[in-house]
Motif scaffolding. Structure first.
Motif, PDB file in Angstrom:
ATOM      1  N   ASP A 119      -5.872 -68.420  53.746  1.00 23.32           N
ATOM      2  CA  ASP A 119      -6.658 -69.510  53.145  1.00 23.32           C
ATOM      3  C   ASP A 119      -6.068 -69.932  51.805  1.00 23.32           C
ATOM      4  O   ASP A 119      -5.919 -71.132  51.530  1.00 23.32           O
ATOM      5  N   ALA A 120      -5.735 -68.972  50.968  1.00 28.74           N
ATOM      6  CA  ALA A 120      -5.137 -69.279  49.667  1.00 28.74           C
ATOM      7  C   ALA A 120      -3.794 -69.977  49.862  1.00 28.74           C
ATOM      8  O   ALA A 120      -3.450 -70.927  49.147  1.00 28.74           O
ATOM      9  N   TRP A 121      -3.025 -69.504  50.823  1.00 27.32           N
ATOM     10  CA  TRP A 121      -1.712 -70.068  51.142  1.00 27.32           C
ATOM     11  C   TRP A 121      -1.857 -71.544  51.516  1.00 27.32           C
ATOM     12  O   TRP A 121      -1.143 -72.406  51.009  1.00 27.32           O
ATOM     13  N   THR A 122      -2.797 -71.834  52.426  1.00 30.71           N
ATOM     14  CA  THR A 122      -3.032 -73.197  52.896  1.00 30.71           C
ATOM     15  C   THR A 122      -3.458 -74.101  51.745  1.00 30.71           C
ATOM     16  O   THR A 122      -2.967 -75.230  51.619  1.00 30.71           O
ATOM     17  N   THR A 123      -4.345 -73.614  50.896  1.00 24.36           N
ATOM     18  CA  THR A 123      -4.815 -74.390  49.754  1.00 24.36           C
ATOM     19  C   THR A 123      -3.667 -74.684  48.795  1.00 24.36           C
ATOM     20  O   THR A 123      -3.477 -75.833  48.376  1.00 24.36           O
ATOM     21  N   ALA A 124      -2.891 -73.662  48.440  1.00 25.82           N
ATOM     22  CA  ALA A 124      -1.777 -73.844  47.504  1.00 25.82           C
ATOM     23  C   ALA A 124      -0.713 -74.771  48.085  1.00 25.82           C
ATOM     24  O   ALA A 124      -0.194 -75.648  47.384  1.00 25.82           O
ATOM     25  N   GLN A 125      -0.404 -74.595  49.351  1.00 21.96           N
ATOM     26  CA  GLN A 125       0.625 -75.431  49.973  1.00 21.96           C
ATOM     27  C   GLN A 125       0.182 -76.888  50.040  1.00 21.96           C
ATOM     28  O   GLN A 125       0.965 -77.793  49.717  1.00 21.96           O
ATOM     29  N   ALA A 126      -1.048 -77.152  50.427  1.00 26.82           N
ATOM     30  CA  ALA A 126      -1.554 -78.529  50.501  1.00 26.82           C
ATOM     31  C   ALA A 126      -1.539 -79.190  49.117  1.00 26.82           C
ATOM     32  O   ALA A 126      -1.140 -80.357  48.978  1.00 26.82           O
ATOM     33  N   TYR A 127      -1.943 -78.443  48.120  1.00 25.90           N
ATOM     34  CA  TYR A 127      -1.924 -78.957  46.744  1.00 25.90           C
ATOM     35  C   TYR A 127      -0.499 -79.309  46.316  1.00 25.90           C
ATOM     36  O   TYR A 127      -0.244 -80.400  45.786  1.00 25.90           O
ATOM     37  N   LEU A 128       0.440 -78.404  46.551  1.00 28.62           N
ATOM     38  CA  LEU A 128       1.828 -78.648  46.143  1.00 28.62           C
ATOM     39  C   LEU A 128       2.437 -79.827  46.907  1.00 28.62           C
ATOM     40  O   LEU A 128       3.209 -80.609  46.336  1.00 28.62           O
ATOM     41  N   GLU A 129       2.107 -79.971  48.173  1.00 25.15           N
ATOM     42  CA  GLU A 129       2.607 -81.114  48.944  1.00 25.15           C
ATOM     43  C   GLU A 129       2.077 -82.431  48.381  1.00 25.15           C
ATOM     44  O   GLU A 129       2.808 -83.414  48.260  1.00 25.15           O
ATOM     45  N   GLN A 130       0.810 -82.443  48.011  1.00 21.50           N
ATOM     46  CA  GLN A 130       0.208 -83.643  47.417  1.00 21.50           C
ATOM     47  C   GLN A 130       0.843 -83.933  46.054  1.00 21.50           C
ATOM     48  O   GLN A 130       1.167 -85.079  45.738  1.00 21.50           O
ATOM     49  N   TYR A 131       1.038 -82.895  45.260  1.00 23.08           N
ATOM     50  CA  TYR A 131       1.630 -83.046  43.926  1.00 23.08           C
ATOM     51  C   TYR A 131       3.084 -83.526  44.049  1.00 23.08           C
ATOM     52  O   TYR A 131       3.531 -84.394  43.304  1.00 23.08           O
ATOM     53  N   LEU A 132       3.821 -83.001  45.020  1.00 28.37           N
ATOM     54  CA  LEU A 132       5.201 -83.412  45.237  1.00 28.37           C
ATOM     55  C   LEU A 132       5.274 -84.889  45.615  1.00 28.37           C
ATOM     56  O   LEU A 132       6.116 -85.631  45.088  1.00 28.37           O
TER      57      LEU A 132
END
Length: 148
Positions: A95-108
């Motif tokens: 869950d933490a992985w999915t949240t962090a990855q989605a955030y970083l993709e949006q930020y990128l």
């Protein structure tokens, strides 16, 4: 009752030995007790190895420094995002992985869309809130507890 306990544990010893033999364990000190304990660690180890191969470090899961110029920001985000994209998450941090990855993709995406020399001005990205902060903390703690 004491007689039945050794009989119940015998199948576990045999199963543990078969699992270790089938996995090609070179560790002669392994026992059935550690075999059941080693399975999650082995999965995490696989994740740790994948993350290391993708360039992860202890700083890979923390926050992204705000107000960097576009080129530096894109590079910084990619350094944090690439290990997450190229690795399989451990079950206990999915869950933490999915949240962090989605955030970083949006930020990128926002960083790449910024004008040359510009910065991302969306406060929701450079100050993403508690859910993202908790995910980053969870992944950082997991890294140091499991992989470091």
């Amino acid at each position: 009752m004491r007689v039945s306990r050794p009989l119940r544990s015998l199948p576990a010893v045999v199963a543990g030995t078969l699992v270790l033999t089938g996995c090609g364990s070179d560790d002669p000190s392994s026992s059935s007790g550690s075999a059941s304990h080693d399975e999650p660690v082995e999965t995490k180890g696989d994740t740790c190895a994948q993350l290391r191969e993708a360039g992860a470090t202890g700083a890979s899961f923390g926050p992204v420094q705000a107000a960097l110029p576009k080129d530096q920001l894109v590079e910084t985000i990619q350094e944090k995002l690439t290990p997450l994209q190229q690795s399989d998450p451990a079950a206990d941090v999915t869950d933490a992985w999915t949240t962090a990855q989605a955030y970083l993709e949006q930020y990128l995406a926002a960083a790449q869309a910024a004008p040359d020399g510009g910065t991302v001005t969306d406060a929701a990205l450079f100050d993403p809130g508690q859910e993202v902060a908790d995910a980053q903390d969870t992944l950082t703690d997991w890294w140091f507890d499991t992989c470091a």
